[in-house]
Design a protein around this motif. Structure first.
Motif, mmCIF file in Angstrom:
data_model
loop_
_atom_site.group_PDB
_atom_site.id
_atom_site.type_symbol
_atom_site.label_atom_id
_atom_site.label_comp_id
_atom_site.label_asym_id
_atom_site.label_seq_id
_atom_site.Cartn_x
_atom_site.Cartn_y
_atom_site.Cartn_z
ATOM 1 N N LEU A 77 0.858 -1.182 0.000
ATOM 2 C CA LEU A 77 0.000 0.000 0.000
ATOM 3 C C LEU A 77 0.896 1.234 0.000
ATOM 4 O O LEU A 77 1.750 1.387 0.867
ATOM 5 N N ASP A 78 0.714 2.102 -0.998
ATOM 6 C CA ASP A 78 1.572 3.277 -1.142
ATOM 7 C C ASP A 78 1.080 4.376 -0.207
ATOM 8 O O ASP A 78 0.141 5.099 -0.515
ATOM 9 N N VAL A 79 1.727 4.481 0.954
ATOM 10 C CA VAL A 79 1.335 5.470 1.953
ATOM 11 C C VAL A 79 2.237 6.695 1.879
ATOM 12 O O VAL A 79 1.793 7.826 2.065
ATOM 13 N N ALA A 80 3.510 6.488 1.549
ATOM 14 C CA ALA A 80 4.490 7.574 1.587
ATOM 15 C C ALA A 80 4.196 8.661 0.556
ATOM 16 O O ALA A 80 4.556 9.823 0.759
ATOM 17 N N SER A 81 3.552 8.314 -0.544
ATOM 18 C CA SER A 81 3.303 9.320 -1.585
ATOM 19 C C SER A 81 2.284 10.367 -1.142
ATOM 20 O O SER A 81 2.225 11.455 -1.699
ATOM 21 N N ARG A 82 1.479 10.070 -0.122
ATOM 22 C CA ARG A 82 0.448 11.011 0.327
ATOM 23 C C ARG A 82 0.909 11.918 1.457
ATOM 24 O O ARG A 82 0.157 12.774 1.892
ATOM 25 N N GLN A 87 -5.749 17.280 0.202
ATOM 26 C CA GLN A 87 -6.795 16.680 -0.621
ATOM 27 C C GLN A 87 -8.091 17.452 -0.419
ATOM 28 O O GLN A 87 -8.524 17.654 0.713
ATOM 29 N N LEU A 88 -8.674 17.902 -1.527
ATOM 30 C CA LEU A 88 -9.929 18.636 -1.453
ATOM 31 C C LEU A 88 -11.088 17.652 -1.404
ATOM 32 O O LEU A 88 -11.108 16.671 -2.141
ATOM 33 N N VAL A 89 -12.059 17.920 -0.533
ATOM 34 C CA VAL A 89 -13.183 17.021 -0.327
ATOM 35 C C VAL A 89 -14.459 17.739 -0.725
ATOM 36 O O VAL A 89 -14.636 18.918 -0.417
ATOM 37 N N PHE A 100 -12.604 11.185 1.748
ATOM 38 C CA PHE A 100 -11.249 11.486 2.187
ATOM 39 C C PHE A 100 -10.541 10.188 2.550
ATOM 40 O O PHE A 100 -11.162 9.143 2.700
ATOM 41 N N GLY A 101 -9.228 10.259 2.698
ATOM 42 C CA GLY A 101 -8.462 9.097 3.132
ATOM 43 C C GLY A 101 -8.288 8.071 2.028
ATOM 44 O O GLY A 101 -8.207 8.399 0.852
ATOM 45 N N ASN A 114 -4.309 4.181 7.143
ATOM 46 C CA ASN A 114 -3.888 2.991 6.399
ATOM 47 C C ASN A 114 -4.159 1.698 7.160
ATOM 48 O O ASN A 114 -4.429 0.664 6.548
ATOM 49 N N HIS A 115 -4.128 1.723 8.489
ATOM 50 C CA HIS A 115 -4.409 0.506 9.262
ATOM 51 C C HIS A 115 -5.858 0.060 9.065
ATOM 52 O O HIS A 115 -6.140 -1.124 8.872
ATOM 53 N N GLU A 116 -6.748 1.019 9.098
ATOM 54 C CA GLU A 116 -8.167 0.712 8.891
ATOM 55 C C GLU A 116 -8.398 0.179 7.473
ATOM 56 O O GLU A 116 -9.195 -0.737 7.260
ATOM 57 N N PHE A 117 -7.675 0.753 6.495
ATOM 58 C CA PHE A 117 -7.830 0.320 5.107
ATOM 59 C C PHE A 117 -7.350 -1.121 4.927
ATOM 60 O O PHE A 117 -7.994 -1.922 4.249
#
Length: 201
Positions: A77-82, A87-89, A100-101, A114-117
């Protein structure tokens, strides 16, 4: 002779009053009954074998043909890129997707971290939506050997040989520095664009 009267319920003359009733296809129903009896016989045999082993028999629910077995994730899971991004909601985000998220497209569900995802990806609801069973394929010896060969190839490709020639090393270093500069330039431009968007809002 007098003409025959039409039957009740508008039936044709001479046909009787029961022509409106449904007629059944006896061969079709006999075929269905035979199939059901065969299924019950197979199930009874399985129930008997389970009882001999001291287990309880549970009838398995029918599964569709295109269902696939549960497999391990093959990508991270690519977390570092975010990190550090804005991010506009949408104001009127409705339903489970809050906008969001981390968003799961298959379930129309968003997670705040990311843990929840990752937990959601392992949940029964997600597996059902992507068309996977809860069964895991048992690996045999040939599959394990093939996987070990694949990992050995991957490790060999990842470890590049050490270059002893100074000129080649300097060239490689120049290319790497150019890539780093390009990446810094791209990030700087993104930051400027995001600032400009925030000022416009």
């Amino acid at each position: 002779m007098a003409d025959k009267k039409a039957g009740a319920y508008g039936a044709k003359p001479g046909g009787g009053d029961t022509d409106f009733r449904k007629t059944y296809d006896r061969e079709e129903y006999a075929r269905r009954a035979k199939a059901r009896e065969e299924q019950e016989k197979i199930e009874g045999q399985a129930r008997y074998e389970a009882k001999l082993q001291g287990k309880t028999y549970y009838r398995r629910a029918s599964t569709p043909e295109d269902v696939k077995l549960t497999t391990a994730r093959d990508s991270r899971l690519d977390v570092a890129s975010r990190v550090g991004t804005v991010q506009l909601v949408q104001a009127g985000a409705q339903g489970r997707r809050r906008g969001f998220g981390f968003v799961c497209e298959a379930c129309d569900y968003s997670c705040s971290n990311n843990h929840e995802f990752l937990e959601h990806q392992s949940s029964t609801r997600h597996l059902r939506n992507v068309g996977a069973t809860f069964d895991v394929e048992r690996a045999d010896v040939s599959m394990v050997r093939e996987r070990l060969r694949y990992l050995a190839r991957k490790r060999k490709e990842a470890s590049r040989p050490e270059i002893l020639d100074l000129d080649k090393r300097l060239e490689e270093r120049k290319v790497e520095e150019e890539k780093e500069r390009e990446e810094k330039r791209r990030k700087r431009n993104e930051k400027r664009r995001s600032k400009k968007q925030q000022e416009e809002w």
